[in-house]
Design a protein around this motif. Structure first.
Motif, short mmCIF file in Angstrom:
data_model
loop_
_atom_site.label_atom_id
_atom_site.label_comp_id
_atom_site.label_asym_id
_atom_site.label_seq_id
_atom_site.Cartn_x
_atom_site.Cartn_y
_atom_site.Cartn_z
N MET A 197 0.96 -1.19 -0.02
CA MET A 197 -0.03 -0.07 0.02
C MET A 197 0.81 1.21 -0.01
SD MET A 197 -3.00 1.11 2.92
CE MET A 197 -3.96 -0.21 2.24
N ALA A 198 0.50 2.12 -0.75
CA ALA A 198 1.28 3.46 -1.07
C ALA A 198 0.62 4.78 -0.65
CB ALA A 198 1.81 3.59 -2.34
N ALA A 199 0.97 5.49 0.22
CA ALA A 199 0.10 6.76 0.29
C ALA A 199 1.01 8.02 0.72
CB ALA A 199 -0.74 6.32 1.64
N ARG A 200 0.57 8.89 1.31
CA ARG A 200 1.33 10.03 1.66
C ARG A 200 1.86 11.09 0.62
NH1 ARG A 200 2.52 9.53 8.14
NH2 ARG A 200 0.68 7.53 8.47
N GLU A 201 2.53 12.16 0.85
CA GLU A 201 3.25 12.90 -0.01
C GLU A 201 4.49 13.28 0.55
OE1 GLU A 201 4.29 15.06 -3.22
OE2 GLU A 201 2.71 13.93 -3.08
N PRO A 202 5.72 12.89 -0.11
CA PRO A 202 5.73 12.04 -1.21
C PRO A 202 5.11 10.77 -1.17
CG PRO A 202 7.94 12.35 -0.28
CD PRO A 202 7.07 13.31 0.64
N LEU A 203 4.84 10.23 -2.07
CA LEU A 203 4.24 8.73 -2.11
C LEU A 203 5.06 7.74 -1.46
CD1 LEU A 203 1.51 7.50 -2.76
CD2 LEU A 203 2.81 6.71 -4.83
N SER A 204 4.90 7.11 -0.37
CA SER A 204 5.80 6.21 0.32
C SER A 204 5.24 5.01 0.54
CB SER A 204 6.05 6.89 1.84
OG SER A 204 6.57 8.22 1.25
N TYR A 205 5.79 3.69 0.79
CA TYR A 205 5.51 2.69 1.32
C TYR A 205 4.73 2.80 2.98
CZ TYR A 205 6.02 -2.20 3.76
OH TYR A 205 5.66 -3.17 4.42
N VAL A 206 3.62 2.34 3.20
CA VAL A 206 3.10 2.45 4.45
C VAL A 206 2.50 1.19 4.97
CG1 VAL A 206 2.36 4.77 4.02
CG2 VAL A 206 0.78 2.93 3.30
N GLY A 207 2.79 0.10 4.23
CA GLY A 207 2.61 -1.01 4.70
C GLY A 207 1.96 -2.31 3.61
N LEU A 208 1.58 -3.38 4.02
CA LEU A 208 1.15 -4.23 2.79
C LEU A 208 -0.20 -4.11 2.60
CD1 LEU A 208 2.27 -7.96 3.81
CD2 LEU A 208 3.24 -6.35 2.08
N ASN A 209 -0.78 -4.43 1.42
CA ASN A 209 -2.00 -4.17 1.01
C ASN A 209 -2.92 -5.52 1.74
OD1 ASN A 209 -4.72 -3.55 -0.09
ND2 ASN A 209 -4.06 -4.49 -2.16
N VAL A 210 -2.98 -5.48 2.82
CA VAL A 210 -3.25 -6.63 3.66
C VAL A 210 -4.93 -6.87 3.32
CG1 VAL A 210 -3.93 -7.77 5.87
CG2 VAL A 210 -1.93 -6.33 5.37
N ILE A 211 -5.62 -6.03 3.23
CA ILE A 211 -7.19 -6.25 2.90
C ILE A 211 -7.19 -6.89 1.50
CG2 ILE A 211 -9.56 -5.31 2.42
CD1 ILE A 211 -8.73 -3.44 4.70
N GLY A 212 -6.69 -6.24 0.63
CA GLY A 212 -6.70 -6.82 -0.84
C GLY A 212 -6.01 -8.21 -0.93
N LEU A 213 -4.86 -8.40 -0.31
CA LEU A 213 -4.36 -9.82 -0.23
C LEU A 213 -5.09 -10.91 0.35
CD1 LEU A 213 -0.64 -8.98 0.80
CD2 LEU A 213 -1.44 -9.31 -1.60
N PHE A 253 -4.68 -14.90 0.03
CA PHE A 253 -3.42 -14.99 0.61
C PHE A 253 -3.66 -15.63 1.94
CE2 PHE A 253 -2.44 -12.79 -3.39
CZ PHE A 253 -0.98 -12.87 -3.40
N SER A 254 -2.70 -16.52 2.24
CA SER A 254 -3.01 -16.98 3.51
C SER A 254 -2.02 -15.97 4.61
CB SER A 254 -2.20 -18.44 3.63
OG SER A 254 -0.93 -18.33 3.48
N ILE A 255 -2.52 -16.45 5.87
CA ILE A 255 -1.69 -15.38 7.06
C ILE A 255 -0.22 -15.85 6.86
CG2 ILE A 255 -1.74 -14.96 9.48
CD1 ILE A 255 -4.20 -14.06 8.15
N ASP A 256 0.06 -16.85 6.71
CA ASP A 256 1.74 -17.09 6.64
C ASP A 256 2.04 -16.47 5.50
OD1 ASP A 256 1.43 -18.65 8.86
OD2 ASP A 256 1.45 -20.74 7.73
N LYS A 257 1.34 -16.40 4.22
CA LYS A 257 2.19 -15.65 3.13
C LYS A 257 2.13 -14.21 3.50
CE LYS A 257 3.35 -17.27 -0.19
NZ LYS A 257 4.72 -17.66 -0.54
N ILE A 258 1.11 -13.63 4.09
CA ILE A 258 1.10 -12.18 4.13
C ILE A 258 2.37 -11.99 5.21
CG2 ILE A 258 0.02 -10.36 5.57
CD1 ILE A 258 -2.59 -11.71 4.36
#
Length: 263
Positions: A183-199, A204-209
């Protein structure tokens, strides 16, 4: 009575519905069971698959907004089961790649623009008023991989690559590549975590996440340069398809990837 202009050489499939005041030029192919709304313009070089929906005011296969375009024959290829909402514009390709491509099962929301030679994968959501492929004087050649969600009012600079299963927050300015699964957000655009909901929605399994979290922790949160981080991941993480996708994506990035929030 309907008022529709359809070129005599247009190839229209079975059970296609076309609304009032729409125009379809000669060099157009439309697959079976596709619905075309009112006031839609489909220009020469457009190929639309089956079971699509195209809403009012959309303009498909317009001439590229690129000063290098000299009238060469190019295409816009749109797959199956796409929903293209009101006033979307998608330009056909240039000599660079000869075509603009939209895959299958995509939702392209109102007023979005997809520039010349872009490639949109499958199962993507392009938000309202997004501009894919912007620049001064020309636009296009963005690659959006499968299962990407780009929120409204975002703009993506030409030649950028958006990795699969990623999500970009609204009103984002994308000038760097977005690696897969994040998941990318903020300005400048940055990594803010995994796209957990989408995964999770993509099974995607919990172990894979957790595996993906650990990989991106090495890349974005620990104080290492990118080359060293990739070598560490290659040496210390079990080889999986997802691990290798991340390594390949970052190594092949020409624009460079977004930074971590605390980089």
């Amino acid at each position: 009575m309907k008022y529709v202009i359809i070129g005599r050489k247009a190839n229209i499939g079975k059970n296609v519905q076309i609304g009032n005041f729409s125009t379809i030029e000669n060099d157009v192919i439309i697959g079976d069971n596709t619905w075309i709304g009112n006031n839609v313009t489909i220009l020469n070089g457009c190929r639309i698959g089956s079971n699509c929906q195209v809403y009012s005011g959309a303009v498909l296969a317009g001439i590229p907004q690129d000063l290098k375009y000299k009238g060469e024959y190019t295409l816009l290829e749109i797959g199956n089961y796409n929903i293209i909402r009101e006033f979307v514009t998608i330009n056909r390709g240039t000599a660079s790649k000869q075509k603009t491509v939209v895959g299958d099962h995509n939702l392209i929301m109102s007023n979005a623009h997809i520039g010349h030679d872009c490639s949109i994968g499958n199962n993507c959501i392009i938000g309202n008023n997004c501009i894919i492929g912007f620049s001064v004087g020309m636009a296009g050649e963005v690659r959006v991989e499968d299962y990407v969600n780009i929120s409204g009012l975002s703009v993506i600079h030409q030649f950028s690559v958006i990795g699969r299963h990623s999500m970009i927050s609204g009103m984002s300015r994308i000038v760097k590549d977005i690696p897969p699964f994040i998941m990318a957000a903020r300005e400048p655009l940055s990594y803010v975590g995994l796209n957990v909901i989408g995964l999770k929605r993509s099974s995607f399994s919990i172990d894979k996440i957790e595996e993906l979290k650990d990989i991106y922790r090495v890349i974005f949160q620990e104080k290492r340069n990118t080359s060293l981080a990739l070598k560490l991941i290659e040496n210390e993480f079990k080889q999986t398809m997802e691990r290798d996708l991340i390594l390949e994506f970052i190594r092949e990035s020409k624009r460079g990837i977004v930074k971590g929030l605390f980089s």
